[in-house]
Design a protein around this motif. Sequence first.
Motif: not given
Length: 351
Positions: A203-204, A218-229
């Motif tokens: 995710g990171a 991409q902003g928050y959309k791509r950052y969210a992947i690294g947070v949820v994982a």
Amino acid sequence: MLRNGASRLALRSIRAPASRPSTGFRNTAPALQWATQFGSLASRRPVISQVAAMRPIQAAVMRRSAVTDAQKKAESRYSKEEIKPTPETVSATSSTHAMFSEVGVEEAPKKDADVLAGLNSDVATVKETFSLSEVPREAYYMGLAGTIPYLATSITTVFCAWEINHSTAGYGLLLSEKSATQLLHLIEPLQIGYGASILSFLGAIHWGLEWAGYGGYQGYKRYAIGVVAPAVAWSTIMMPIEAALITQFMGFVALYYVDIRATTMGWTPNWYRTYRFILTFIVGASIVLTLIGRGELPDHIPGSVDRAVVFKEGSEEKLSHDEEARAQKQKKKDAAATDDRDGEQKDDKSR
């Protein structure tokens, strides 16, 4: 006697005269001749006229007169050609052809059907997939090396389950039942913790791609992947072992789907989806292997929750046992000290 079909057919084949003269009179009245003519058998047969008989001849003559000079020359040339014998081409099937094929057209030779053509194609596809020619060699080798601990813990789980099930008089092939059980309890948190680390790392990667600006920002959309994982990954360390393994398996599959979508949208390199497929396949197979091994454990081997309860109950029992032993030991010391004081007092009195 003459009413059968054969007699009527024989009568029709005999042409009767146009009129039947009376046997008793030499001359017959015209009206009687007219009635006799149209009432006879001959009047019922179709009569082909001479003009109709000449029509095929006239048609042939007309067709012959319509032939052009070029066609006449071609016919003359064909009539003078000599047909050369070719006995080497004559065989049992040389004069036969397929029902729906054209005569005189050479058919392409039929090739033997390759029974393994589909299997060879699938094998070639698998080889091309696992070759990863576009993936950087460093990322390829390091990624495969990163899956070794996870795969090793899975194989060890299956080995320990086999040792426990096949132990005779407390001993298996290499380990005793007690040693195999202790090793199994040791590698359980290692596998769960390492799986959480891998899932968090995958995710990171999207944070690094966002910082590098690959495929745009991409902003928050791509950052969210690294947070949820990592949030999903590290919550599994508080679950029972089976639930943790299943949750991590679902997390790896879901993140693989997200990575495919990211590659399609241009957020990652084109080779990243193939690279992720290899890692997800190895880790997923390891999880399934671990679940199969744990499913073969006997009932007397406690799970993680049962072991916590046993440990707690055992600790309390051991603590109470230690307190009782300490109290008894203190009583013995006090009794010994009392006996010593009584002995000293008796000595003093005797003096």
